[in-house]
Structures are given as structure tokens and as C-alpha cells.
Design an enzyme around this catalytic site. Structure first.
Site, short mmCIF file in Angstrom:
data_model
loop_
_atom_site.label_atom_id
_atom_site.label_comp_id
_atom_site.label_asym_id
_atom_site.label_seq_id
_atom_site.Cartn_x
_atom_site.Cartn_y
_atom_site.Cartn_z
N SER A 5 30.66 50.20 39.67
CA SER A 5 30.15 48.88 39.94
C SER A 5 29.61 48.77 41.35
O SER A 5 28.53 49.48 41.69
CB SER A 5 30.99 47.65 39.80
OG SER A 5 30.67 46.50 39.31
N ASP A 222 24.00 43.78 41.54
CA ASP A 222 24.77 44.68 42.17
C ASP A 222 24.64 45.81 41.35
O ASP A 222 23.74 46.13 40.64
CB ASP A 222 26.40 44.12 41.93
CG ASP A 222 26.78 44.14 40.66
OD1 ASP A 222 26.04 44.15 39.49
OD2 ASP A 222 27.87 44.49 40.21
N ASP A 226 26.01 43.66 36.94
CA ASP A 226 26.57 42.40 36.14
C ASP A 226 26.85 41.20 37.01
O ASP A 226 27.29 40.28 36.65
CB ASP A 226 28.16 43.06 35.46
CG ASP A 226 29.08 43.55 36.46
OD1 ASP A 226 28.87 43.55 37.75
OD2 ASP A 226 30.22 43.97 36.14
N ALA A 326 32.07 32.75 42.50
CA ALA A 326 31.10 32.94 43.72
C ALA A 326 30.16 34.20 43.65
O ALA A 326 29.19 34.11 44.15
CB ALA A 326 31.86 32.73 44.94
N ARG A 477 47.65 33.18 47.67
CA ARG A 477 47.81 34.09 46.49
C ARG A 477 48.25 35.56 46.82
O ARG A 477 47.67 36.30 47.52
CB ARG A 477 46.30 34.15 45.73
CG ARG A 477 46.13 35.23 44.70
CD ARG A 477 44.78 35.08 44.06
NE ARG A 477 44.23 36.17 43.21
CZ ARG A 477 43.59 37.05 43.48
NH1 ARG A 477 43.14 37.15 44.55
NH2 ARG A 477 43.44 38.07 42.52
N PRO A 478 49.22 36.16 46.06
CA PRO A 478 49.66 37.49 46.49
C PRO A 478 48.70 38.51 45.73
O PRO A 478 48.00 38.06 44.75
CB PRO A 478 51.17 37.56 45.60
CG PRO A 478 50.92 36.46 44.79
CD PRO A 478 50.01 35.50 45.15
#
Length: 517
Positions: A5, A222, A226, A326, A477-478
Site C-alpha cells: 500500500s 496512494d 485505495d 480522514a 487509545r491503546p
């Protein structure tokens, strides 16, 4: 799909499409992890045999399986694809089909189409996109001609497969004035100073763009196409950009689809009416201004945990579900029930209201359902849909970008370790800070990761800090892979967002960091 990617060209990996065309089912992820980590061939075979027995998978060659294979333009892709072919051929009854060099979304589209009994070659993909695109273009209201600058679109192809495929699309249509930069033919390196991930994170122009592109509509794909973001080069500062990210793409799609549904609902005399449920799905990382804008439009907005697979699953619960991160990864999902009704409605309008606005709205929605890639986020189909909607609305990219103004947040420029704390971070511009902790599993979140339920008391402390700032919002957030807790914060000014992020990072360190132990 053999691809890494948006990562550098020397990396490579595998993305697996589910039979539905979507991402690999979460149920298979633990098994995939076990497969990758078995220490020797014997253990690997034993694991597979256990799994086959547990899942009752026919393994006698009487039930043939087909696996479609694709790769992006990375030099290592060819040998890895050959290895994948050999692995598939080792399974009794399995056949590997090499589909060639593809974007990741193309392969997902092919799997979905094959399992629906539809034509599924690359040429079929292009044909469906282009015919749907032309249908939408033919239904655009006559608003007069726009100027030459507004008509032109310059696309950064990330020196990858997306640029290559966009050149194919460009040759097949005359309706758009597209210039492809960084197509991979100019000798540039995949994802190096180019691509949607680079543009979205760094908020600077990709290689090959500069002051001569000021005011022109620009977009960036990208490495495996995608993801999609748009941007503008300001006339007074060609190093920075005005980013039009996935949140803005979601908003544009929502405005258009809501408009078409409203037109359809005006047909009160029809015998076949249906109140479609339209929803927008975001993660907690979506800018708060976008969420407010969507709700102000009257849309139902749902939050899902971070990760496209969670967004996709949530969006599938609506008649029409739109999701985007985003970073520019997202799509629109149409339920089979709604599409069946829409086909019937279109037939009814053909006999009673041919040429009416309701008929046009039905045709537009049907065309969107074919143009957008419902299997997975697709930069190529997304780009064509953005272009048709901008023309339909009569909007420039400036008008689109002005739908709302993002709230300032910490902007990402790489990870930053806030241990030890006490420094002055005001001059830095981060989207996400992270705090190293002794055990990330000590943090447990709920409500799509927006609320920390463990450790006890930390969420209440975060709420106290957040309340100090206008439009303040913050969550923790972990990490899924290392003992790190990520902190996100936004507020009405950049200084306030920075202070809030730093305060919450200090809370995490006090509750969980090395100083707390």
C-alpha cells in the site's frame, strides 16, 4: 493482493479479500496470525488440519476453489506472486488465477463480481466505471460553462499502479481534463515524497507540484490506489497545501445523495415509495467540525472503532451507508433491498414521469451504486464520483473546501515519545502524540474508542481537562502492537489543542506511565 500500500517500495505484503469482495473476515484473523507464526512446517500442517476439521471445510478436491491474485508495481511483487501461486496450487482442488498488475480495489471488485456471477475482468471494471460516470455526466443540470482552471484536474499517482491505471481511464474518456503526475513512468520512486498518505500526513505538495499549480484542483492517490485526497496549492505558499481530506469527500457524497433522496421523496403520488435510511460512519479521529456539519445536514452519524473493517460493517447496516477515514479510504454501500426498490421505482417513473426530476434522481443513484466500488475504498472510482458531483453542484474546489472549517488538532509528523514530560511542545505540530506505558492492555475503551472505561478515574480526569477549552475533545487509545497509548485532541485554536493534548498525555503518564509505577 501482493502490496504494501502506502509504505516504501522496499516493503511488501499481502492483503486478502473475503469472498464478498470486502476485507478478510475478522473471524479468520487469529488463524492468520497463527499461520504466520508457526515455527516449522510440521506445526503448520498440524494447525491447518485442526482448523479444517474445526470449520468442517471440505478438503477432498470435490469442491474446487478459485483464488484471484494481483500485485502492484513493486519489483518484489513478481516473485512473491509466484510463491503465492505455488502455495495455492498445493491445496487440493484449488486453482490460482494471475490477474496481473492491479490496484487493490480492482482485485476486491473482481472477487465480488465473480461471486455474484458477473463479468469480472479488468476491462469489465473499466467499462462499468466509465459507463456509470458518463450516465452521471449526462444528467448534470446545465449551469453554463466554467473557466479553464476549474475544469482542469492534476493527479499525483504516487509513482504506483494507480497512476498507471488512471492513464488508461484518461485515454477512454474526453469528459475530463486530467493531467497525471508521478505516474511511475518518469522514474520517480513509489510513495517517496508523493502519494495520498504523504500529502495527508505532511500537508505539503508532493514531488512535481509547485507554485504553477496554485488554484488548480489537485488530487493524490496512494501506492495501491485505495486512498484518495484532494488538495489546493495556495498562491502565496507553494510548500504547504489546503488539504481536502476523506472527511470532506464523505461530506460531498452525503450532500449529493441526500439531495437525490429528497427529490425522490417529492413523488408523493407514486405507488411505490420508500423512506431510505442514509447514514454516515466515521471514527473518533474524524474532525469534530465534519461530524457537526453532517449532523447539521440532518444525517444520522455513527461512530465505529478505528479500522476500515469496522467502518464497512457499520455502514452496511444502512440502506445507504457512507464511510471515510480522514486518510481518504472510504466508499458508499447500497443495501440489496434498497437497490431492488430503486430499480422498481425507476421502472415505475419510466412509465409515468419520464424526464422528471424524480426519474433523473433515480438514475443518478443507480449510476452511483455502479460507479462507486462497494467492495472497498477505491481511489479511481472515488475520483470520478467527486468530479461528477462537483460539476452537478456547480462547485469549485474552493466552495467544496468551504463546507466547514476543520477544528485545530495535533497534527502528525511522526511519533513523539512524551516520556519524560515537562518540555514545551507549543512549537510542534502533531496530530497524535503517544505515551509509552508499562502495559497497554490496562487501557480499555468503549463507545467506538471515545471513552476510557479503564483504568478507573482516567476518563473523569480527561473530561475535566477537556471542559477547559472551547470545542475541546480528546480521547486515548491503546496501540494494537506496542505498549503505547495514543492521545488525540482538538479545540477551537491550535494552541488550545496542543495544551489539551499535553494535559491528557500527562494524565496517561500519571495513571499508566513509568513514573506511575
Amino acid at each position: 493482493m501482493i502490496t504494501a500500500s502506502h509504505n516504501k517500495v522496499t516493503d511488501n505484503g499481502v492483503k486478502i479479500a473475503d469472498p464478498s469482495g470486502g476485507m478478510l473476515s475478522q473471524d479468520w484473523e487469529p488463524f492468520s496470525d497463527q499461520l504466520a507464526n508457526e515455527p516449522d512446517p510440521q506445526s503448520l500442517v498440524s494447525l491447518i488440519e485442526e482448523f479444517v476439521k474445526k470449520e468442517r471445510i471440505p478438503f477432498n478436491g470435490k469442491h474446487p476453489a478459485e483464488v484471484l491474485l494481483g500485485r502492484d508495481t513493486r519489483p518484489s511483487g513478481e516473485s512473491l506472486l509466484e510463491a503465492a501461486k505455488q502455495g495455492i496450487s498445493a491445496v487440493v482442488g484449488a486453482v490460482a488465477h494471475d490477474m496481473g498488475i492491479l490496484t487493490t480495489p480492482q482485485l476486491h471488485w473482481m472477487v465480488r463480481a465473480r461471486n455474484k456471477g458477473l463479468k469480472a475482468t479488468e476491462s469489465d471494471y473499466f467499462e462499468q466505471l466509465l459507463s456509470s460516470f458518463r450516465c452521471l455526466m449526462n444528467l448534470i443540470p446545465d449551469r453554463g460553462t466554467s473557466n479553464e482552471t476549474e475544469d482542469k484536474l492534476i493527479v499525483d499517482g504516487a509513482n504506483g499502479v494507480g497512476g498507471e491505471k488512471l492513464e488508461v481511464i484518461k485515454e477512454k474518456l474526453n469528459e475530463l481534463d486530467i493531467e497525471v503526475r508521478n505516474s511511475g513512468k518518469e522514474g520517480g520512486v513509489l510513495n517517496e515524497g508523493v502519494g495520498a498518505d504523504f500529502v495527508q500526513k505532511e500537508k505539503v505538495v508532493p514531488h512535481g507540484f509547485g507554485s504553477n499549480h496554485a488554484g488548480i484542483r489537485c488530487a493524490s492517490l496512494d501506492g495501491d490506489a485505495d486512498r484518495l485526497v484532494y488538495f489546493l496549492v495556495p498562491p502565496n505558499n507553494c510548500s504547504k497545501i489546503d488539504l481536502v481530506d476523506g472527511d470532506k469527500i464523505l461530506s460531498l457524497f452525503a450532500v449529493f445523495i441526500k439531495e437525490q433522496l429528497s427529490i425522490l421523496e417529492e413523488d408523493t403520488k407514486g405507488s411505490n415509495n420508500y423512506k431510505a435510511r442514509l447514514g454516515a460512519v466515521q471514527t473518533a479521529y474524524a474532525n469534530g467540525a465534519s461530524t457537526y456539519y453532517l449532523r447539521h445536514l440532518g444525517l444520522e452519524v455513527a461512530l465505529a472503532p478505528t479500522g476500515v473493517k469496522f467502518l464497512h460493517e457499520k455502514a452496511a447496516q444502512y440502506d445507504i451507508g457512507i464511510y471515510f477515514e480522514a486518510n481518504g479510504h472510504g466508499t458508499i454501500l447500497f443495501s440489496e433491498r434498497f437497490l431492488s426498490w430503486l430499480e422498481d421505482k425507476n421502472q415505475e417513473l419510466s412509465s409515468t414521469h419520464e424526464g422528471s426530476e424524480q426519474k433523473k434522481a433515480a438514475l443518478r443513484l443507480l449510476a452511483v451504486s455502479k460507479l462507486i466500488n462497494q467492495a472497498v475504498g477505491d481511489a479511481l472510482s472515488g475520483l470520478l464520483l467527486v468530479e461528477t458531483i462537483l460539476r452537478h453542484m456547480g462547485w469549485s474546489i474552493h466552495q467544496w473546501n468551504a463546507l466547514y472549517q476543520d477544528l485545530p488538532s495535533r497534527q502528525l509528523k511522526g511519533q513523539y515519545n512524551l516520556v519524560p514530560l515537562g518540555g514545551d511542545f507549543k512549537s510542534m505540530d502533531y496530530w497524535e502524540v503517544w505515551v509509552k506505558v508499562g502495559d497497554r492492555t490496562a487501557v480499555v475503551t468503549a463507545n467506538a474508542e471515545t471513552v476510557a472505561v479503564k483504568p478507573p478515574g482516567i476518563q473523569e480526569a480527561i473530561n475535566v481537562e477537556t471542559a477547559k477549552y472551547p470545542n475541546g475533545r480528546s480521547f486515548i487509545r491503546p496501540s494494537g502492537t506496542e505498549d503505547v497509548v495514543r492521545v488525540y485532541a482538538e479545540a477551537s485554536t491550535q494552541e488550545a489543542a496542543d495544551k489539551l493534548a499535553n494535559s491528557v498525555a500527562e494524565l496517561v503518564d500519571r495513571f499508566l506511565g513509568f513514573r506511575s509505577s
